[in-house]
Design a protein around this motif. Structure first.
Motif, PDB file in Angstrom:
ATOM      1  N   PRO A 166       0.692  -1.176   0.100  1.00 41.13           N
ATOM      2  CA  PRO A 166      -0.031  -0.031  -0.024  1.00 41.13           C
ATOM      3  C   PRO A 166       0.829   1.362  -0.078  1.00 41.13           C
ATOM      4  CG  PRO A 166       0.145  -1.107   2.398  1.00 41.13           C
ATOM      5  CD  PRO A 166       0.693  -1.974   1.361  1.00 41.13           C
ATOM      6  N   VAL A 167       0.322   2.380  -0.485  1.00 45.35           N
ATOM      7  CA  VAL A 167       1.057   3.608  -0.368  1.00 45.35           C
ATOM      8  C   VAL A 167       1.027   4.279   1.160  1.00 45.35           C
ATOM      9  CG1 VAL A 167       1.167   5.915  -1.333  1.00 45.35           C
ATOM     10  CG2 VAL A 167       0.359   4.062  -2.754  1.00 45.35           C
ATOM     11  N   PHE A 168       2.001   4.363   1.768  1.00 42.49           N
ATOM     12  CA  PHE A 168       2.015   4.729   3.135  1.00 42.49           C
ATOM     13  C   PHE A 168       2.174   6.424   3.144  1.00 42.49           C
ATOM     14  CE2 PHE A 168       3.734   0.360   3.706  1.00 42.49           C
ATOM     15  CZ  PHE A 168       2.835  -0.050   4.709  1.00 42.49           C
ATOM     16  N   MET A 204       6.422   1.002   7.687  1.00 47.30           N
ATOM     17  CA  MET A 204       7.399  -0.257   8.351  1.00 47.30           C
ATOM     18  C   MET A 204       8.662   0.048   8.959  1.00 47.30           C
ATOM     19  SD  MET A 204       6.219  -3.281   5.941  1.00 47.30           S
ATOM     20  CE  MET A 204       6.799  -2.329   4.401  1.00 47.30           C
ATOM     21  N   LEU A 205       9.123  -0.502   9.816  1.00 45.05           N
ATOM     22  CA  LEU A 205      10.460  -0.201  10.572  1.00 45.05           C
ATOM     23  C   LEU A 205      11.502  -1.318  10.108  1.00 45.05           C
ATOM     24  CD1 LEU A 205      12.313   1.248  12.707  1.00 45.05           C
ATOM     25  CD2 LEU A 205      11.482  -0.431  14.396  1.00 45.05           C
ATOM     26  N   PHE A 206      12.339  -0.641   9.495  1.00 40.64           N
ATOM     27  CA  PHE A 206      13.803  -1.650   9.046  1.00 40.64           C
ATOM     28  C   PHE A 206      14.914  -1.241   9.818  1.00 40.64           C
ATOM     29  CE2 PHE A 206      10.750  -0.964   5.487  1.00 40.64           C
ATOM     30  CZ  PHE A 206      10.776  -2.222   5.109  1.00 40.64           C
ATOM     31  N   VAL A 207      15.765  -2.433  10.394  1.00 39.12           N
ATOM     32  CA  VAL A 207      16.796  -2.285  11.215  1.00 39.12           C
ATOM     33  C   VAL A 207      17.697  -3.027  10.672  1.00 39.12           C
ATOM     34  CG1 VAL A 207      17.699  -2.197  13.481  1.00 39.12           C
ATOM     35  CG2 VAL A 207      15.503  -1.323  13.420  1.00 39.12           C
ATOM     36  N   ALA A 245      18.380   2.617  10.819  1.00 39.56           N
ATOM     37  CA  ALA A 245      16.891   2.367  11.002  1.00 39.56           C
ATOM     38  C   ALA A 245      16.204   3.224  10.208  1.00 39.56           C
ATOM     39  CB  ALA A 245      16.809   2.702  12.720  1.00 39.56           C
ATOM     40  N   LYS A 246      15.129   2.688   9.623  1.00 40.51           N
ATOM     41  CA  LYS A 246      14.298   3.225   8.733  1.00 40.51           C
ATOM     42  C   LYS A 246      13.182   3.232   8.986  1.00 40.51           C
ATOM     43  CE  LYS A 246      17.346   3.624   4.482  1.00 40.51           C
ATOM     44  NZ  LYS A 246      17.236   3.164   2.894  1.00 40.51           N
ATOM     45  N   TRP A 247      12.437   4.162   8.515  1.00 37.88           N
ATOM     46  CA  TRP A 247      10.689   4.210   8.942  1.00 37.88           C
ATOM     47  C   TRP A 247      10.303   4.274   7.280  1.00 37.88           C
ATOM     48  CZ3 TRP A 247       7.777   2.903  12.336  1.00 37.88           C
ATOM     49  CH2 TRP A 247       6.436   3.077  12.469  1.00 37.88           C
ATOM     50  N   GLY A 248       9.853   3.135   6.886  1.00 36.83           N
ATOM     51  CA  GLY A 248       9.653   3.173   5.177  1.00 36.83           C
ATOM     52  C   GLY A 248      10.884   3.129   4.652  1.00 36.83           C
TER      53      GLY A 248
END
Length: 262
Positions: A166-168, A204-207, A245-248
């Motif tokens: 989806p488009v966040f 989504m969180l990416f670490v 750490a990324k938020w999207g």
């Protein structure tokens, strides 16, 4: 020829010349003979003709130190590619990986050297059923070897409908964080920090953590509710680390973090 250390009788008397030409001997005469032990010269073929062999034993192996990274822990479809990494953690020696198929056929899996500490193993699942993966280091099986992979039938990957993301709508600059895990690293201990995205919108969180020998051994992200996440990680090697750490697709404030493990 006589045997080694065989006791023989030598005739040294004046009658030796007589007995030399006549078939008469006086075997009972102690005066005519000298007793003793004589060592014969070894035969020529008794001498070694080849260089001695030197057998070198492998170093003592502690297979419990070896780690398997990205090893599949669930069922996989037929024709899928199995790809995992063997991390030595200082263990020296040769590794061997064999994949035993459900039909009983065993094949040696080639290993690709990534760096001195890591090896990559990959192969394809061609049958449905139970695969047994035998892994040895210096002929010593790793703990829990053979490892099990379940292969199941299913539609080819090309026929499976892929879900579109989806488009966040989010703003990574509104993400906050706290915890000692973002300021320093303790070796071989659980390092923790919290990321709060409750005010940053849905995403989504990416670490990811990268160190002197590649990716971090273990990173666990747990959602505690309302876009708040608890991150736990563990490293074993000292040196400089980079924590992202990324938020999207956007970095959170302060990312990437530069950390040092002593």
């Amino acid at each position: 020829m006589f045997r080694v250390s065989q006791e023989i009788r030598l005739n040294t008397s004046s009658s030796a010349e007589v007995t030399r030409y006549c078939n008469t001997t006086n075997a009972d005469s102690e005066n005519d003979c000298i007793f003793g032990k004589y060592q014969r010269t070894p035969d020529a073929d008794a001498y070694p003709t080849e260089n001695p062999l030197v057998l070198v034993a492998p170093e003592l192996t502690d297979p419990s130190k070896v780690q398997l990274l990205h090893f599949p822990n669930g069922a996989m479809r037929v024709n899928s590619e199995v790809d995992f990494i063997i991390k030595r953690n200082g263990v020296k020696g040769n590794f061997e990986v064999k994949a035993e198929s459900p039909s009983g056929m065993t094949a040696i899996t080639p290993l690709q050297l990534i760096d001195p500490e890591r090896l990559r193993a990959s192969f394809q699942l061609k049958e449905a059923g139970l695969y047994k993966i035998h892994i040895k280091c210096n002929s010593v099986p790793l703990p829990k070897s053979p490892f099990i992979i379940v292969s199941i039938c299913g539609e080819p990957e090309s026929n499976v409908r892929k879900m579109e993301l989806p488009v966040f709508k989010s703003d990574a600059s509104c993400v906050t964080y706290r915890g000692l895990g973002l300021t320093h690293i303790s070796l071989e201990e659980k390092n923790e920090f919290t990321v709060d995205g409750s005010a940053a919108g849905n995403n989504m969180l990416f670490v990811g953590i990268f160190g002197p020998k590649g990716q971090c051994d273990e990173v666990v992200i747990k959602h505690t509710g309302n876009n708040v996440y608890k991150i736990t990680y563990e490293v074993r090697d000292p040196g400089d680390y980079l924590l992202v750490a990324k938020w999207g697709e956007e970095h959170i404030p302060g990312s990437p973090f530069q950390l040092n493990a002593i």
